[in-house]
Scaffold this active site. Structure first.
Site, mmCIF file in Angstrom:
data_model
loop_
_atom_site.group_PDB
_atom_site.id
_atom_site.type_symbol
_atom_site.label_atom_id
_atom_site.label_comp_id
_atom_site.label_asym_id
_atom_site.label_seq_id
_atom_site.Cartn_x
_atom_site.Cartn_y
_atom_site.Cartn_z
ATOM 1 C CE LYS A 157 2.169 -0.088 4.301
ATOM 2 N NZ LYS A 157 2.450 -1.069 4.694
ATOM 3 N NE ARG A 208 -3.823 0.419 0.263
ATOM 4 C CZ ARG A 208 -5.032 0.639 0.407
ATOM 5 N NH1 ARG A 208 -5.766 -0.648 0.289
ATOM 6 N NH2 ARG A 208 -5.850 1.396 0.517
#
Ligand code: DL6
Length: 820
Positions: free
Chosen positions: A560, A555
């Site tokens: 991230k 995602r």
């Protein structure tokens, strides 16, 4: 033998061919000349399903006979991915069926690709649920997965002019051969309305919930096969429908529109998956969805108790319920309601059963992902449950008061109701109070839960806390997706590794064998060639299979740090343009992943990646050395293509933010090396594969906390190269002169970046240089790759499930004998 006609269940090639042609005629109603590829796929799927059903019936018979303890895995998401290939692997007939299909003159791979994958999940959490039910079936653990049969799963992502656009996922449009409707087990679920007091026949004062509306939950069952055993467990997903009687009464009153509205409203409940991971949206419909599937499932479990003639007092002996995050946490209050209101059980006894039934897994460290419902909204959907939660809270806080005498602040922190400003129901607190065990999904994550997110609960009940490091199923993520590598491994060490992944250790000596290394490399190259063809077909660009395939698929989220990756790509581009003769290891940077539709920054990151891809692709000066690809619509099927082709796995989250990660495990198993931070399960992967076979960079979670504590100032980490990168973006170079397009992104990084991208940039950049150097030593790189695979045994979801069984569920296995 009379019951189960051999012809319908035999696994031979001939039996399959006959079944296939039979189904084409009798199920699809087509003859070969008119049949579409999808007809063929359906005919094949039904042939496989017959074989599943035989195992399913046998399993049901074995479980009924044993009266075994059953795990009920409650999850709002099950990201299953396509069933056909996986079922063939688990039945052990993949090659046979491939041959049968090609002997009929058809292309087996084309048929496999017809399946619209059930994308009933956002990412890690939903995929974990899918791996878990695979492992439970493989380990012969009686279990039921309970969730929602969303009509529309996770949206289909298309990139238009570099931007993400979303299209509805119509996975059910051609029907779903894997599910079986069970209308006879439909249940009613109440919502809204109010509560009132009344006296029952024995003059006891009781509470009645008068709902504002009622929906019917209809179960759809999908058999979940174990790997090469006879077990077929059940995934039971609920569809919401209107109760017929309601329709009729409205209709009879002449209000046809009203009757239709009721039907439409009811069906809305299971219409669509909320496309957010790690962020709550606070929508009424979401709470209704959660309650809907939880109530339907608990009622279904009570029906099973009745069928098996078990008293409700033994509910917790019959069922162990795992709450997959807080999405199903309302189950704690619902079980209390069912026991106390509907079955007139004394509170203390009901509470004892409830706490012995549930266990809770937390999946996030991001505060914005912890579910809290505004009190008024909660009351409007679940008025009776709010009363019950108040009562649970009063009793709970009484216990805290005695334990922590005079500590009012602690009471406020622990309360199930957040009373600072607008009042909220804290679902994580409800889950903690109502569960006997609480776990995180990697060692670091479980530690941080104790120190930070759930610290007060840990201080209250340290014995409830534990860790269960995630895992993934090697059946889908190796055998099915990487057949070449799997065959080589089986040839070297036999095939029992697929059931016992620790056996991959036996590969270690082969890392020293030059001929084996050569074959290992050839396989990686063949997988890269396949993947390059796929990219050509999808994106229309050529990528060089001889370049290093550097992959970040997950995602899209700021924590991230896909932006850290793309900033580094821009730095490389800048280096190449500034010094065209620089010694440079050719690389292909592959990105993939969806952004939540309302998450603007994530969408801007996608746009930046695509813009850089476009410029790099058009620039002859870097041709053959640098490529960037954004793979559209990353999902399970695309994952199955990309992990086997990857050489470098990007696991670069800000330390302390990624709970575990599971993609990191899939890469490593398939022989990719990791470049990563000390975050989530990266730490354990590094520990297993050895520090020398892992590219580590960046701040640790502790250093991140310290840096933030001191007040993070991104400019202190600005280097000359980083300055060039930011200036290039801000100059409009990647946005056709639009100097504003990426401002929100660059300003965020420069002034108030909670994810510390600049702080880690230099370390990342240096580490990437080491990667490039290491890659040039082909033999050494291959050795490292083999060792990554050989030492990934810990990351099988079979190991994880064994731990859940031993420490939390106490559910013994029940082998199944095939009825014939
Ligand atoms: O535990 C499965 C998976 C972890 O591997 C990821 O690290 C984590 O981000 C993910 N969490 C979610 C959050 N959803 N919620 N809440 O998907 O879980």
């Amino acid at each position: 033998t009379e019951l189960y006609d051999d012809e319908r269940t035999a696994l031979t090639k001939e039996a399959f061919k006959r079944a296939f042609l039979d189904n084409l005629l009798y199920v699809q109603g087509k003859f070969p000349a008119l049949a579409s590829q999808n007809d063929y796929y359906q005919a094949l799927a039904y042939a496989v399903r017959d074989r599943l059903l035989q195992r399913w019936i046998s399993t049901a018979a074995a479980y009924t006979k044993q009266g075994s303890r059953t795990v009920a895995y409650f999850s709002a998401e099950f990201l299953m991915g396509p069933h056909l290939g996986n079922n063939l692997i688990n039945l052990g007939i993949y090659e046979q069926v491939r041959e049968a299909i090609s002997e009929l003159g058809l292309d087996f791979d084309t048929l496999l690709r017809q399946e619209d994958e059930p994308g009933l999940g956002n990412g890690g959490l939903g995929r974990l649920a899918a791996c878990f039910i695979d492992s439970m079936a493989t380990l012969e653990i009686p279990s039921l997965g309970y969730g929602i049969r969303y009509e529309f799963g996770i949206f289909h992502q298309e990139i238009v002019d570099g931007w993400q656009t979303e299209r509805t996922d119509k996975w059910l449009r051609f029907g779903n051969p894997w599910e079986i409707l069970r209308p006879e087990w439909a249940v009613e679920v109440k919502l809204g309305g109010h509560t009132e007091q009344y006296r029952d026949e024995q003059e006891r004062l009781r509470i009645r919930w008068v709902p504002g509306k009622v929906v019917v939950g209809v179960p759809y069952d999908t058999p979940i096969l174990g790997f090469r055993n006879n077990t077929a467990n059940t995934l039971r997903l609920w569809k919401a429908e209107a109760p017929e009687s309601f329709d009729f009464s409205t209709f009879n009153r002449g209000d046809y529109g009203g009757a239709v509205r009721q039907k439409v409203w009811s069906e809305t409940l299971s219409k669509v998956l909320y496309p957010n991971d790690e962020q709550i949206q606070g929508k009424t419909l979401r709470l209704e969805q959660q309650y809907f599937f939880v109530s339907a499932s608990l009622q279904d479990m009570m029906r099973i108790m009745r069928v098996q003639k078990l008293p409700l007092e033994r509910f917790h002996e019959k069922f162990a319920v795992q709450l997959n995050d807080t999405h199903p946490a309302i189950a704690v209050a619902e079980l209390m309601r069912l026991l106390v209101d509907d079955h007139v059980m004394p509170w203390e006894q009901a509470w004892d059963i409830t706490c012995k039934t549930f266990a809770y897994t937390n999946h996030t460290l991001l505060p914005e992902a912890l579910e809290c419902w505004p009190l008024e909204l909660f009351k409007s959907v679940l008025p009776r449950h709010l009363d019950l939660i108040y009562e649970i809270n009063v009793r709970f806080l009484d216990e805290v008061r005695i334990r922590f005498y005079g500590d009012e602040a602690r009471l406020a922190r622990l309360s199930l109701i957040d009373e600072h400003g607008e009042r909220y129901v804290r679902m994580a607190h409800l889950a903690c109070v109502g569960s006997h065990t609480i776990n995180g999904v990697a060692e670091l994550h479980s530690e941080l839960l104790k120190q930070d997110v759930l610290r007060d609960f840990y201080e209250l009940w340290p014995h409830k806390f534990g860790n269960k490091t995630n895992g993934v199923t090697p059946r889908r993520w190796m055998a099915l997706s990487n057949p070449r590598l799997s065959d080589l491994i089986s040839e070297a060490i036999g095939d029992s590794w697929l059931k016992n992944l620790d056996e991959l250790q036996k590969l270690e000596p082969f890392a020293q064998d030059a001929a084996f290394r050569q074959r290992w490399r050839e396989i990686k190259l063949a997988n890269k060639v396949d993947f390059a063809a796929f990219v050509k077909e999808r994106n229309g660009i050529n990528i060089d299979p001889a370049s290093l395939f550097d992959v970040q698929v997950k995602r899209i989220h700021e924590y991230k740090r896909q932006h850290l990756n793309i900033l580094h790509v821009i730095a490389l581009y800048h280096r190449l343009r500034s010094d065209p003769n620089a010694d440079f290891q050719p690389r292909t940077f592959i990105f993939g992943g969806k952004a939540a539709p309302a998450y603007h920054m994530a969408k801007l990151i996608i746009k930046l990646i695509n813009s850089v891809a476009d410029v790099v692709d058009r620039d002859p000066a870097v041709k053959d050395r640098l490529k960037v690809v954004f793979l559209q619509n990353f999902n399970v099927s695309n994952g199955q293509r990309v992990y086997p082709a990857a050489e470098l796995s990007e696991q670069i989250s800000t330390a302390g933010k990624e709970a575990s990660g599971t993609g990191n495990m899939k890469f490593s198993m398939n022989g990719a090396l990791t470049i990563g931070t000390m975050d989530g399960a990266n730490i354990e992967i590094r520990q297993e594969v050895g520090a020398e076979n892992f590219f580590l960079f960046g701040l640790t979670a502790e250093q991140v906390a310290q840096t933030k504590g001191r007040g993070y100032r991104p400019l202190e980490h600005m280097t000359a190269e980083l300055q060039e990168v930011i200036s290039l973006i801000n100059s409009g170079f990647f946005s056709r002169g639009d100097v504003q397009m990426f401002r929100a992104l660059t300003d965020g990084l420069l002034w108030h970046d909670p994810y510390l991208v600049f702080a880690d940039f230099e370390s990342y950049s240096e580490c990437q240089l080491q990667v490039s150097q290491a890659y040039r030593d082909v033999d050494h790189w291959t050795r490292m790759s083999i060792l990554n695979s050989a030492r990934s045994g810990k990351f099988s979801s079979d190991r994880t499930i064994r731990e859940y069984c031993a420490d939390i569920w106490r559910a013994p296995s029940v082998p199944v004998r095939l009825l014939s």
